[in-house]
Design an enzyme around this catalytic site. Sequence first.
Site, mmCIF file in Angstrom:
data_model
loop_
_atom_site.group_PDB
_atom_site.id
_atom_site.type_symbol
_atom_site.label_atom_id
_atom_site.label_comp_id
_atom_site.label_asym_id
_atom_site.label_seq_id
_atom_site.Cartn_x
_atom_site.Cartn_y
_atom_site.Cartn_z
ATOM 1 N N VAL A 1 0.858 -1.182 0.000
ATOM 2 C CA VAL A 1 0.000 0.000 0.000
ATOM 3 C C VAL A 1 0.894 1.232 0.000
ATOM 4 O O VAL A 1 1.290 1.724 1.060
ATOM 5 C CB VAL A 1 -0.933 0.018 1.224
ATOM 6 N N GLY B 1 3.915 3.343 0.308
ATOM 7 C CA GLY B 1 5.168 3.066 0.999
ATOM 8 C C GLY B 1 5.013 2.153 2.194
ATOM 9 O O GLY B 1 6.005 1.803 2.833
ATOM 10 N N HIS B 2 3.792 1.754 2.493
ATOM 11 C CA HIS B 2 3.536 0.888 3.650
ATOM 12 C C HIS B 2 3.430 -0.564 3.205
ATOM 13 O O HIS B 2 2.713 -0.875 2.255
ATOM 14 C CB HIS B 2 2.243 1.315 4.339
ATOM 15 N N HIS C 1 -4.307 -4.118 7.608
ATOM 16 C CA HIS C 1 -4.740 -4.337 6.224
ATOM 17 C C HIS C 1 -5.066 -5.815 5.986
ATOM 18 O O HIS C 1 -4.454 -6.480 5.143
ATOM 19 C CB HIS C 1 -3.637 -3.892 5.258
ATOM 20 N N GLY D 1 -10.134 0.230 3.802
ATOM 21 C CA GLY D 1 -10.470 1.585 4.212
ATOM 22 C C GLY D 1 -11.931 1.737 4.572
ATOM 23 O O GLY D 1 -12.273 2.319 5.608
ATOM 24 N N SER E 1 -12.638 -0.080 7.826
ATOM 25 C CA SER E 1 -12.065 0.641 8.973
ATOM 26 C C SER E 1 -12.908 1.854 9.335
ATOM 27 O O SER E 1 -13.133 2.137 10.521
ATOM 28 C CB SER E 1 -10.628 1.070 8.658
ATOM 29 N N TYR F 1 -4.943 10.550 3.930
ATOM 30 C CA TYR F 1 -3.840 9.609 3.729
ATOM 31 C C TYR F 1 -2.530 10.155 4.287
ATOM 32 O O TYR F 1 -1.675 9.378 4.735
ATOM 33 C CB TYR F 1 -3.694 9.275 2.245
#
Length: 502
Positions: A332, A334-335, A379, A386, A389, A416
Amino acid sequence: MAMATGKATEEEQPEQGQQQQQLQQQQKQTTLQSTYRFALFFIAGCLAAFGFHALTSSSGSLLGWRLRLHHLPTAHYLQTRDEFAVYSVDELNAFKEFYDKSVSDSVGASLSEAEETNIKEAMGALRLAQEMYMTGKDDKAARLFEHALALAPKHPEVLLRYGEFLEHNQRNIVLADQYYFQALSINPSNTEALANRQRTADVVQLLDERRLSSLDEKRDALSAIHEANSALRRAKKEAYFQHIYHSVGIEGNTMTLAQTRSVLETRMAVDGKSIDEHNEILGMDLAMKYINASLVQKLYITLKDILELHRRVLGHVDPIEGGEFRRNQVYVGGHIPPGPGDLAILMQRFEHWLNSEQSNSLHPVNYAALAHYKLVHIHPFVDGNGRTSRLLMNTLLMRAGYPPVIIPKQQRSQYYHFLKLANEGDIRPFVRFIADCTEKTLDLYLWATSDLPQQIPMLIQTESDGNVLAQLQSHTSSPELYESGSGSGAGAGAGSGQKGMP
């Protein structure tokens, strides 16, 4: 002939002896090699057992080391002081030289030519900004500070000096404290940032607490309005459409508000829109009805409840993946979320946290925002993380007497950005952003049920892609120090920290 045969036999005997000796030597070598291999395997096994014991004893579980890579905080969620505050200035100076050298060596080796150019330009802009500030040219100084931050958003000196400008010139102590925190996260030996945080931490904590108390007062005012109030019923109905419209819009759905309302009311297809966009709206409708009919009344939220919520979100889009944890690795931006093998234990811990005394002792807005962040950080699903959540967040808020919070799709980039800041270690900007959205939603309900003209911002709006919150953002009732408290990057928190209509 007999003599010849005897000689041949005598000659063969030494040869046979030599062969036997060679065989014995080979057997000895084979035995030694086997013993050597066994010893190596034994030593390797001992080392592996020792390493396994060290990992499990330090983490408390087999997956402890993997969980640390995807660390989710389980204590002191909103602590305004951090570990840097426990060190004195002398202690920090003691290792400053070593730390600065190691950081400069590692950073210097990894920076590209373009990044080095940006840093040089940023430092030049920073020096010029400070000169403008000292000569009283605040507007030019602000633009130069923002330019420096855009060029080098992770440079401790830029973060520190911009924070000082915000604190002393703009009187935005909340955002200043946020930049001091980031500067310390990057360089713990920055004594100026440490001193600044020690000065601002208590003030920021007090402002956060006042903000939450203000939200409680507005919630209580809304709760005092009778359910049969016709204006309240109209506002709830319109907010329902708004909530679905904005939640799917954040994920890229291109339906307008009028089209979203049409799909929900008529179940008729809209020309020019994909089947998936229709199904995303219908899935959110199913999930919202499930919350209203079941989850709001429940004392505890279980994994089964979360899976049922997700199953409805994806029920029309991807019924196979709906209500199922993902079975592959996802990325996702940079995650990098935890691997599929870790999801079971992480979700079990999340369920335990959701229903713990610790989490329930938090303010409802803090609790809901943290639950949102934790779930989206794990995730656990292929798609719909999203939306699920945000639905879970609103479930927790509704149980505490708050209305479902609307996160405008026009604030997607801020949303974000604050999630990214949370991944980097500071959850507070995201919590403040959710508090902003909560307050604006409360203001809309209170405005709709007041005696003021019923032109309700965000509930009755044109179908433009402009600022949905333009009318709300033109009014602020926040304390001056709190203004733009959850700002993002350059621009110093546009669209946040502001309150709705009086």
